[in-house]
Design an enzyme around this catalytic site. Structure first.
Site, mmCIF file in Angstrom:
data_model
loop_
_atom_site.group_PDB
_atom_site.id
_atom_site.type_symbol
_atom_site.label_atom_id
_atom_site.label_comp_id
_atom_site.label_asym_id
_atom_site.label_seq_id
_atom_site.Cartn_x
_atom_site.Cartn_y
_atom_site.Cartn_z
ATOM 1 N N HIS A 216 39.318 37.930 34.525
ATOM 2 C CA HIS A 216 40.401 38.792 34.987
ATOM 3 C C HIS A 216 40.305 39.019 36.497
ATOM 4 O O HIS A 216 41.286 38.935 37.211
ATOM 5 C CB HIS A 216 40.357 40.123 34.219
ATOM 6 N N ASN B 82 31.127 49.574 46.562
ATOM 7 C CA ASN B 82 29.823 49.269 47.161
ATOM 8 C C ASN B 82 29.059 48.291 46.292
ATOM 9 O O ASN B 82 27.854 48.138 46.425
ATOM 10 C CB ASN B 82 29.008 50.559 47.351
ATOM 11 N N GLU C 93 38.292 59.573 44.162
ATOM 12 C CA GLU C 93 38.611 59.996 42.785
ATOM 13 C C GLU C 93 39.480 58.915 42.145
ATOM 14 O O GLU C 93 40.231 58.222 42.835
ATOM 15 C CB GLU C 93 39.418 61.299 42.820
ATOM 16 N N LYS D 116 30.502 42.159 43.830
ATOM 17 C CA LYS D 116 31.948 42.036 44.120
ATOM 18 C C LYS D 116 32.179 41.621 45.570
ATOM 19 O O LYS D 116 33.024 40.775 45.850
ATOM 20 C CB LYS D 116 32.642 43.389 43.903
ATOM 21 N N TYR E 149 30.625 45.518 29.319
ATOM 22 C CA TYR E 149 30.908 45.138 27.932
ATOM 23 C C TYR E 149 30.637 43.648 27.652
ATOM 24 O O TYR E 149 30.875 43.174 26.540
ATOM 25 C CB TYR E 149 32.376 45.466 27.599
ATOM 26 N N ASP F 162 40.615 47.757 40.351
ATOM 27 C CA ASP F 162 40.339 48.625 39.216
ATOM 28 C C ASP F 162 40.429 47.749 37.975
ATOM 29 O O ASP F 162 41.312 46.880 37.889
ATOM 30 C CB ASP F 162 41.330 49.790 39.142
HETATM 31 P P1 IMP Z 1 35.432 48.915 37.832
HETATM 32 O O1 IMP Z 1 36.883 48.679 37.988
HETATM 33 O O2 IMP Z 1 34.588 47.895 38.542
HETATM 34 O O3 IMP Z 1 35.022 50.332 38.105
HETATM 35 O O4 IMP Z 1 35.093 48.635 36.301
HETATM 36 C C1 IMP Z 1 35.448 49.534 35.298
HETATM 37 C C2 IMP Z 1 34.631 49.294 34.059
HETATM 38 O O5 IMP Z 1 35.269 48.317 33.258
HETATM 39 C C3 IMP Z 1 33.211 48.777 34.290
HETATM 40 O O6 IMP Z 1 32.317 49.831 34.511
HETATM 41 C C4 IMP Z 1 32.950 48.082 32.974
HETATM 42 O O7 IMP Z 1 32.575 49.004 31.992
HETATM 43 C C5 IMP Z 1 34.313 47.516 32.612
HETATM 44 N N1 IMP Z 1 34.468 46.133 33.118
HETATM 45 C C6 IMP Z 1 35.332 45.708 34.072
HETATM 46 N N2 IMP Z 1 35.185 44.391 34.293
HETATM 47 C C7 IMP Z 1 34.207 43.982 33.466
HETATM 48 C C8 IMP Z 1 33.583 42.720 33.253
HETATM 49 O O8 IMP Z 1 33.876 41.688 33.885
HETATM 50 N N3 IMP Z 1 32.606 42.716 32.319
HETATM 51 C C9 IMP Z 1 32.222 43.811 31.626
HETATM 52 N N4 IMP Z 1 32.753 45.000 31.799
HETATM 53 C C10 IMP Z 1 33.757 45.098 32.714
#
Ligand code: IMP
Length: 194
Positions: free
Chosen positions: A181, A10, A41, A14, A155, A70
């Protein structure tokens, strides 16, 4: 003809970023929240299993193809941690500030500060799709103690790209998308979907 596609997230940022590359190839992307899909989950130890679980969940509850991502930061001196646990590294409820504090504390005695962001995307045509389409991306950098920059999230203020002399929080969104990434994974996925 356009194909409706559910994004198993959500996050408005993104949705916009993904729609920019998926609309031109015929996808009409919708956030899972529009269909009242609750968050899935993410219990697995690998990024790809978590993304697959999220994509299947969204597809099962909407009856439509779904895309999930992810991602996380992997620090070499910490054996790849926080990795799949990046979002909640500092505990519940999730907090970027606590995550960064814990990361810096664990890294304080390590000489090697190298790290990388990793992202995997999984596309399923239906919940039992035996051949999900998978693409990934990796972005190398290093963790710095002093935060810099106000863009991005997570981060980013501590993630330095040495070749640019900037943290990823100092990059404009478009600059970040061109290198990140997630951007790499998305462009690779688009090639496969075409
Ligand atoms: P998700 O896959 O969007 O749930 O991201 C997982 C977690 O990885 C995020 O909550 C951040 O803590 C970290 N993360 C993933 N991509 C980034 C980025 O581009 N910048 C900073 N943190 C990231």
């Amino acid at each position: 003809m356009t194909q409706r596609l559910i994004l198993a997230s959500n996050n408005a940022g993104k949705l916009k970023e993904f729609a920019q590359l998926l609309s031109p190839i015929g996808f009409d992307l919708h956030a899972q929240g529009e269909f009242d899909v609750p968050e899935a989950e993410e219990p697995f130890g690998t990024f790809v299993e978590n993304a697959l679980a999220k994509a299947r969940h969204a597809s099962r509850l909407t009856g439509l193809p779904a895309l999930a991502d992810d991602s996380g930061v992997c620090v070499n001196a910490l054996g790849g941690a926080p990795g799949v646990h990046s979002a909640r590294f500092g505990g519940e409820p999730k907090s970027d500030e606590r995550n960064n504090r814990k990361l810096l504390a664990e890294l304080s005695t390590k000489a090697d500060k190298s790290a990388y962001y990793y992202c995997v995307l999984v596309y399923v045509r239906h919940p039992d799709d035996p051949q999900p389409i998978i693409a990934d991306g990796r972005w190398d950098g290093e963790i710095v103690v002093t935060p810099r920059g106000a863009n991005g999230f997570g981060y980013d203020p501590h993630f330095l790209i040495p070749a640019l002399g900037k943290t990823t929080a100092e990059l404009e969104p478009q600059e970040k998308n061109a290198l990140s990434h997630r951007g790499q994974a998305l462009r690779a996925l688009v090639e496969k979907l075409k």
